[in-house]
Structures are given as structure tokens and as C-alpha cells.
Design a protein around this motif. Structure first.
Motif, PDB file in Angstrom:
ATOM      1  N   LEU A 153     -38.279 -32.214 -16.394  1.00  0.00           N
ATOM      2  CA  LEU A 153     -39.233 -31.228 -15.886  1.00  0.00           C
ATOM      3  C   LEU A 153     -40.373 -31.967 -15.189  1.00  0.00           C
ATOM      4  O   LEU A 153     -41.491 -32.074 -15.691  1.00  0.00           O
ATOM      5  N   GLU A 154     -40.042 -32.476 -14.002  1.00  0.00           N
ATOM      6  CA  GLU A 154     -40.985 -33.235 -13.189  1.00  0.00           C
ATOM      7  C   GLU A 154     -40.824 -32.812 -11.738  1.00  0.00           C
ATOM      8  O   GLU A 154     -39.797 -32.245 -11.350  1.00  0.00           O
ATOM      9  N   ARG A 155     -41.838 -33.106 -10.942  1.00  0.00           N
ATOM     10  CA  ARG A 155     -41.787 -32.728  -9.534  1.00  0.00           C
ATOM     11  C   ARG A 155     -42.616 -33.702  -8.711  1.00  0.00           C
ATOM     12  O   ARG A 155     -43.703 -34.110  -9.130  1.00  0.00           O
ATOM     13  N   ASN A 156     -42.082 -34.080  -7.564  1.00  0.00           N
ATOM     14  CA  ASN A 156     -42.820 -34.927  -6.630  1.00  0.00           C
ATOM     15  C   ASN A 156     -43.607 -34.030  -5.683  1.00  0.00           C
ATOM     16  O   ASN A 156     -43.035 -33.145  -5.045  1.00  0.00           O
ATOM     17  N   LEU A 157     -44.908 -34.244  -5.597  1.00  0.00           N
ATOM     18  CA  LEU A 157     -45.769 -33.448  -4.729  1.00  0.00           C
ATOM     19  C   LEU A 157     -46.479 -34.369  -3.748  1.00  0.00           C
ATOM     20  O   LEU A 157     -46.991 -35.426  -4.132  1.00  0.00           O
ATOM     21  N   THR A 158     -46.504 -33.957  -2.503  1.00  0.00           N
ATOM     22  CA  THR A 158     -47.180 -34.749  -1.481  1.00  0.00           C
ATOM     23  C   THR A 158     -48.685 -34.526  -1.551  1.00  0.00           C
ATOM     24  O   THR A 158     -49.167 -33.572  -2.184  1.00  0.00           O
ATOM     25  N   ALA A 159     -49.410 -35.387  -0.856  1.00  0.00           N
ATOM     26  CA  ALA A 159     -50.869 -35.244  -0.807  1.00  0.00           C
ATOM     27  C   ALA A 159     -51.249 -33.903  -0.188  1.00  0.00           C
ATOM     28  O   ALA A 159     -52.217 -33.256  -0.611  1.00  0.00           O
ATOM     29  N   GLU A 160     -50.475 -33.468   0.807  1.00  0.00           N
ATOM     30  CA  GLU A 160     -50.754 -32.185   1.447  1.00  0.00           C
ATOM     31  C   GLU A 160     -50.556 -31.029   0.471  1.00  0.00           C
ATOM     32  O   GLU A 160     -51.371 -30.098   0.416  1.00  0.00           O
ATOM     33  N   GLN A 161     -49.470 -31.072  -0.302  1.00  0.00           N
ATOM     34  CA  GLN A 161     -49.221 -30.015  -1.277  1.00  0.00           C
ATOM     35  C   GLN A 161     -50.306 -29.985  -2.352  1.00  0.00           C
ATOM     36  O   GLN A 161     -50.742 -28.912  -2.776  1.00  0.00           O
ATOM     37  N   ILE A 162     -50.738 -31.159  -2.780  1.00  0.00           N
ATOM     38  CA  ILE A 162     -51.816 -31.229  -3.767  1.00  0.00           C
ATOM     39  C   ILE A 162     -53.085 -30.598  -3.203  1.00  0.00           C
ATOM     40  O   ILE A 162     -53.802 -29.858  -3.898  1.00  0.00           O
ATOM     41  N   GLY A 163     -53.357 -30.857  -1.926  1.00  0.00           N
ATOM     42  CA  GLY A 163     -54.530 -30.261  -1.292  1.00  0.00           C
ATOM     43  C   GLY A 163     -54.435 -28.752  -1.228  1.00  0.00           C
ATOM     44  O   GLY A 163     -55.432 -28.044  -1.417  1.00  0.00           O
ATOM     45  N   GLU A 164     -53.226 -28.220  -0.953  1.00  0.00           N
ATOM     46  CA  GLU A 164     -53.028 -26.775  -0.896  1.00  0.00           C
ATOM     47  C   GLU A 164     -53.246 -26.123  -2.262  1.00  0.00           C
ATOM     48  O   GLU A 164     -53.560 -24.940  -2.348  1.00  0.00           O
TER      49      GLU A 164
END
Length: 232
Positions: A153-164
Motif C-alpha cells: 500500500l504505497e504510491r509514487n507521487l510527483t512534485a507536481e501531484q504533491i503541490g496539487e
């Protein structure tokens, strides 16, 4: 002249047992016991025998991650003593072993001040099944064993997604807790939060220059059985 002793017949004999009176008292006591039992229903039975599937239980629980950090709890003392924010809900009344149909269970905030918490069906089911075989006031540690090493139960998130999601990517550090949004199935929601979205806390597991790996799986729950009502 020496005084004469009284014969045994002249001694005062004990009154004979009044069996009619004894029987009346016994019946009255039995009647009182039966009345008390009828008022208690089957709840008193539940406290004496091991809990069976379907018995109605009232439980407190706290969910922890791999670092023994409490994430979700129904006990105020756990939330107040934690070093970070802990989602506080209330005790639940449920049938032992109950399995919901929904993939994501909405756990309400105790004070209805924030969005419901997202507890997965597998987690909820292991919590509700934990009391089976135990008794009232028992405290049980329940490991979450459903997660597969091949599908964590893990997920890779980009910097852009984190900002959103409303976070400053550069300020995030490994081990930091963030809130994710979940819909009706265990998929992270990156769109704008809607009224039916549930929140779930995750922790930054790894961070690179342009992405992070967040872990939203938990390790175990501690369940306390507050009361039991037997169904049969």
C-alpha cells in the motif's frame, strides 16, 4: 439436699424447622434472581462465555503503523498523549465478525469537524473479527496480514501531484505525515476534494529530487472489548 437436675424432657427443645416458611423464602429468592436476569437480558451471558460470531460487541480500537505511531483511535487518552495528530473517532457497536460490502469504510470524526477517515474493508473486518474467542474487557493486538509484499500500500507521487494536494514539495521530509483523499475504493484521489471523499494518513517513505514514495498501509490494531451482548 442437693438440687435435682432437670431431665432432657424438661429442657426446652429447639423449635422445629418450618419447611413451609423456608420454601417460601427460597421461591422469593429464585423469583428475584429470575427478575434480575430478565432485566439484564443476555448481556450477562456475553460477559461469561467466549464471544461467538454474530454477538453484539462494543469496542475501542487504535490503528498503528510500522513505527508504532497511532494513526486512528477511539480513545481520547491515546490521541492526547501522541506526539503528532491522531484521528479521533468513537467506540463502535458491531456484530463480531461483521464484513461490510464497501471497499472503503467511512469512520466519522468524533466531533464531526473534519472529513471521515478511510478505513479499508480488510482492516475493518480484521478489527471486528478480533473479539471472537475472547471475553469482555479483553485487550487484543490484531496484526494486519492482508497486505501483499508484491502489492504494498504505497504510491509514487510527483512534485507536481504533491503541490496539487496542497503541500510544499521542498519542505517534505522522510517520515512526515500527510493526508490523502480516498473515494469508494482504495485508490488515491488527486483531484479536488469532494464531499464524499475520505481522508487517510500516509507517511513519506522515500524522497528524490522530483518525487516521493508515500506509504498508506498500516501494521496492526489494538482492540479493547468494552461490552458483549450474546445473540443466543
Amino acid at each position: 439436699m442437693a438440687p435435682q437436675r432437670k431431665t432432657s424432657r424438661e429442657k426446652k427443645q429447639a423449635d422445629p424447622i418450618n419447611w413451609t416458611k423456608v420454601g417460601a423464602i427460597a421461591i422469593a429468592v429464585l423469583f428475584a434472581v429470575m427478575m434480575a436476569a430478565s432485566l439484564l437480558g443476555t448481556a450477562w451471558i456475553g460477559g461469561m462465555r467466549a464471544i461467538q460470531p454474530g454477538d453484539l460487541v462494543v469496542i475501542d480500537y487504535t490503528v498503528y503503523n510500522e513505527m508504532d505511531i497511532p494513526i486512528l483511535t477511539t480513545q481520547e487518552i491515546v490521541a492526547s498523549q501522541a506526539d503528532q495528530f491522531v484521528y479521533l473517532s468513537g467506540p463502535i457497536e458491531v456484530s463480531a465478525g461483521y464484513s461490510p460490502n464497501e471497499d472503503v469504510i467511512a469512520i466519522p470524526d468524533r466531533y464531526n469537524s473534519i472529513a471521515p477517515y478511510a478505513l479499508f474493508r480488510t482492516e475493518f473486518q480484521e478489527i471486528t473479527a478480533a473479539p471472537i474467542g475472547y471475553r469482555e474487557r479483553d485487550r487484543i493486538t490484531v496484526p494486519f496480514t492482508f497486505e501483499s509484499a508484491d502489492a504494498p500500500l504505497e504510491r509514487n507521487l510527483t512534485a507536481e501531484q504533491i503541490g496539487e494536494m496542497g503541500y510544499e514539495f521542498d519542505n517534505l521530509t522522510v517520515g512526515e505525515m500527510i493526508a490523502l483523499g480516498f473515494a469508494d475504493n482504495p485508490q488515491i484521489t488527486l483531484d479536488d476534494v469532494e464531499p464524499d471523499i475520505r481522508i487517510r494518513f500516509a507517511f513519506i517513505k522515500e524522497k528524490t529530487e522530483d518525487s516521493v514514495i508515500v506509504r498508506y498501509g498500516y501494521s496492526y490494531a489494538v482492540v479493547t472489548i468494552n461490552s458483549v451482548t450474546a445473540v443466543s
